[in-house]
Design an enzyme around this catalytic site. Sequence first.
Site, PDB file in Angstrom:
ATOM      1  N   MET A   1       0.928  -1.182  -0.101  1.00 44.95           N
ATOM      2  CA  MET A   1      -0.062   0.058   0.049  1.00 44.95           C
ATOM      3  C   MET A   1       0.894   1.132  -0.044  1.00 44.95           C
ATOM      4  O   MET A   1       1.211   1.560   1.256  1.00 44.95           O
ATOM      5  CB  MET A   1      -1.038  -0.102   1.286  1.00 44.95           C
ATOM      6  N   PRO A   2       1.329   1.725  -1.171  1.00 48.31           N
ATOM      7  CA  PRO A   2       2.111   2.847  -1.528  1.00 48.31           C
ATOM      8  C   PRO A   2       1.470   4.186  -0.977  1.00 48.31           C
ATOM      9  O   PRO A   2       0.129   4.247  -1.230  1.00 48.31           O
ATOM     10  CB  PRO A   2       2.609   2.856  -2.849  1.00 48.31           C
ATOM     11  N   TYR A   3       2.033   4.916  -0.054  1.00 44.37           N
ATOM     12  CA  TYR A   3       1.558   6.321   0.186  1.00 44.37           C
ATOM     13  C   TYR A   3       2.513   7.327  -0.185  1.00 44.37           C
ATOM     14  O   TYR A   3       3.619   7.331   0.064  1.00 44.37           O
ATOM     15  CB  TYR A   3       1.553   6.357   1.795  1.00 44.37           C
ATOM     16  N   MET A  29       4.441   4.089  -9.671  1.00 42.58           N
ATOM     17  CA  MET A  29       4.348   2.954  -8.832  1.00 42.58           C
ATOM     18  C   MET A  29       4.031   1.741  -9.379  1.00 42.58           C
ATOM     19  O   MET A  29       4.544   0.605  -9.153  1.00 42.58           O
ATOM     20  CB  MET A  29       3.682   3.323  -7.691  1.00 42.58           C
ATOM     21  N   PHE A  41      -1.882   5.464  -2.549  1.00 45.39           N
ATOM     22  CA  PHE A  41      -2.533   6.811  -2.077  1.00 45.39           C
ATOM     23  C   PHE A  41      -1.569   7.851  -2.369  1.00 45.39           C
ATOM     24  O   PHE A  41      -0.314   7.795  -2.154  1.00 45.39           O
ATOM     25  CB  PHE A  41      -2.940   6.822  -0.691  1.00 45.39           C
TER      26      PHE A  41
END
Length: 67
Positions: A1-3, A29, A41
């Site tokens: 879950m990249p932020y 990403m 996100f």
Amino acid sequence: MPYIHIRVTDEGVTNAQKQSLIKGTTQLMVDVLGKSPETTFVVIDEVSTDNWGIGFEQVTAIRQRQT
């Protein structure tokens, strides 16, 4: 879950430009790390030039000298 957290000065960034940043960083990403766009996100913060410093000065003062 990249932020992904993007900070820019509040100097007239348009909604279209923000959308391009969101799409572009999400695609990066996906392409580089194989991440799912559904769980990536992106947050964009616009910071007043009074609250952003470079060296010893506020960006507001630097911008005033440039005009």
